[in-house]
Design a protein around this motif. Structure first.
Motif, mmCIF file in Angstrom:
data_model
loop_
_atom_site.group_PDB
_atom_site.id
_atom_site.type_symbol
_atom_site.label_atom_id
_atom_site.label_comp_id
_atom_site.label_asym_id
_atom_site.label_seq_id
_atom_site.Cartn_x
_atom_site.Cartn_y
_atom_site.Cartn_z
ATOM 1 N N PRO A 65 0.786 -1.179 0.094
ATOM 2 C CA PRO A 65 -0.209 0.000 -0.014
ATOM 3 C C PRO A 65 0.866 1.201 -0.114
ATOM 4 C CG PRO A 65 0.054 -1.200 2.001
ATOM 5 C CD PRO A 65 0.464 -2.141 1.206
ATOM 6 N N GLN A 66 2.030 1.268 0.517
ATOM 7 C CA GLN A 66 2.894 2.644 0.458
ATOM 8 C C GLN A 66 3.480 2.868 -0.948
ATOM 9 O OE1 GLN A 66 5.783 0.941 3.705
ATOM 10 N NE2 GLN A 66 5.496 2.901 4.186
ATOM 11 N N VAL A 67 3.175 1.888 -2.032
ATOM 12 C CA VAL A 67 3.515 2.230 -3.141
ATOM 13 C C VAL A 67 2.109 2.224 -4.068
ATOM 14 C CG1 VAL A 67 5.760 1.517 -3.361
ATOM 15 C CG2 VAL A 67 3.984 -0.062 -3.933
ATOM 16 N N GLY A 102 10.989 4.519 12.243
ATOM 17 C CA GLY A 102 10.361 5.522 11.327
ATOM 18 C C GLY A 102 9.487 5.112 10.339
ATOM 19 N N CYS A 103 9.141 5.766 9.341
ATOM 20 C CA CYS A 103 8.297 5.099 8.427
ATOM 21 C C CYS A 103 8.373 5.962 6.743
ATOM 22 C CB CYS A 103 6.897 5.281 8.684
ATOM 23 S SG CYS A 103 5.633 4.433 7.504
ATOM 24 N N LEU A 104 8.545 5.077 5.895
ATOM 25 C CA LEU A 104 8.776 5.895 4.803
ATOM 26 C C LEU A 104 7.636 6.940 4.299
ATOM 27 C CD1 LEU A 104 10.727 3.084 2.403
ATOM 28 C CD2 LEU A 104 11.693 5.124 3.867
ATOM 29 N N SER A 105 6.561 6.583 4.855
ATOM 30 C CA SER A 105 5.543 7.369 4.757
ATOM 31 C C SER A 105 5.303 8.598 5.242
ATOM 32 C CB SER A 105 4.029 6.508 4.529
ATOM 33 O OG SER A 105 3.974 5.585 3.409
ATOM 34 N N HIS A 134 6.146 -3.735 11.850
ATOM 35 C CA HIS A 134 5.620 -2.635 11.183
ATOM 36 C C HIS A 134 4.899 -2.581 10.039
ATOM 37 C CE1 HIS A 134 6.594 2.024 10.214
ATOM 38 N NE2 HIS A 134 6.138 1.607 9.361
ATOM 39 N N GLU A 135 5.576 -3.523 9.054
ATOM 40 C CA GLU A 135 5.008 -3.497 7.792
ATOM 41 C C GLU A 135 3.741 -4.261 7.596
ATOM 42 O OE1 GLU A 135 6.322 -1.830 5.941
ATOM 43 O OE2 GLU A 135 8.412 -1.509 7.003
ATOM 44 N N PHE A 136 3.807 -5.324 8.636
ATOM 45 C CA PHE A 136 2.285 -6.055 8.650
ATOM 46 C C PHE A 136 1.116 -5.093 9.005
ATOM 47 C CE2 PHE A 136 -0.848 -8.517 11.073
ATOM 48 C CZ PHE A 136 -0.970 -9.500 10.018
ATOM 49 N N ASP A 137 1.652 -4.287 10.021
ATOM 50 C CA ASP A 137 0.459 -3.111 10.294
ATOM 51 C C ASP A 137 -0.009 -2.404 9.152
ATOM 52 O OD1 ASP A 137 0.201 -3.449 13.108
ATOM 53 O OD2 ASP A 137 1.754 -2.019 13.547
ATOM 54 N N HIS A 138 0.866 -2.139 8.199
ATOM 55 C CA HIS A 138 0.491 -1.276 7.013
ATOM 56 C C HIS A 138 -0.646 -2.164 6.225
ATOM 57 C CE1 HIS A 138 2.800 2.167 6.668
ATOM 58 N NE2 HIS A 138 4.069 1.442 6.999
ATOM 59 N N LEU A 139 -0.374 -3.500 6.132
ATOM 60 C CA LEU A 139 -1.309 -4.555 5.515
ATOM 61 C C LEU A 139 -2.680 -4.496 6.230
ATOM 62 C CD1 LEU A 139 0.749 -7.340 4.449
ATOM 63 C CD2 LEU A 139 0.461 -5.179 3.422
HETATM 64 CO CO CO Z 1 5.956 2.231 7.404
#
Ligand code: CO
Length: 185
Positions: A47-49, A91-94, A134-139
């Motif tokens: 989702p971040q892309v 941190g988070c790239l978003s 952290h990445e799983f949270d994004h999903l």
């Molecule tokens: Co992130």
């Protein structure tokens, strides 16, 4: 391919399970690694892309030469979380430039599919467990600001407001690129 920045609604949209495995998915994963290395990240979720599917990639070294450290997980599930939790800096790239101490379980056991659709199990601890969670949270549409202590979120309020203002400006300039309403949180 660029990183989707907060508060783009794609970061909160539902993510579909991956059902088709093949060259298109391989290319998406490869592109995500490239974006991740270019932006000096260690992990990235689809989702971040701007692609709302249940795919995440990470490399705990952040080193593009260390290809053997790359992990690709399709449709991951957490099957066990350690009871012990600890704080660590994230941190988070978003959310460029925003860092905070986030509390998470120190270890997780995961089931996922690889790029061929083959299931595998992974046990992760410490830094890798943190990146994965952290990445799983994004999903799940969950962002690290949701897990910040109120005192940290308050400390970052001005920076978050700037991101919201910048998103609104981009939406005015390029309505076709930024979709949906901006919801400040
Ligand atoms: Co992130």
């Amino acid at each position: 391919m660029d990183v989707v920045l907060y508060p783009d609604p794609r970061l909160r949209a539902p993510n579909d399970p991956i059902q088709e495995f093949g060259p298109e998915l391989d290319a998406l994963a490869r592109d995500m690694f490239e974006v991740m290395y270019r932006t000096e990240g260690v992990g990235l979720a689809a989702p971040q892309v701007g692609v709302n599917v249940r795919l995440l990639v990470f490399n705990p070294t952040g080193d593009p030469e260390a290809r053997d450290q790359e992990r690709v997980l399709c449709n991951p599930r957490i099957v066990r979380s350690a009871r012990e939790r600890e704080f660590g800096r994230e941190g988070c790239l978003s959310f460029p430039g925003i860092y905070a101490e986030i509390e998470r379980p120190v270890a997780v056991t995961i089931e996922a599919l690889d790029l061929r659709g083959e299931p595998f199990t992974l046990e992760l601890a410490d830094w890798e467990a943190r990146i994965f969670q952290h990445e799983f949270d994004h999903l799940e549409g969950v962002l690290f600001i949701d897990r910040m202590r109120p005192v940290d979120k308050a400390a970052h309020r001005a920076a978050l407001e700037e991101l919201v203002a910048a998103y609104r400006e981009r939406r005015v300039a390029h309505p076709e690129r930024a979709r949906g309403p901006a919801r400040p949180e």
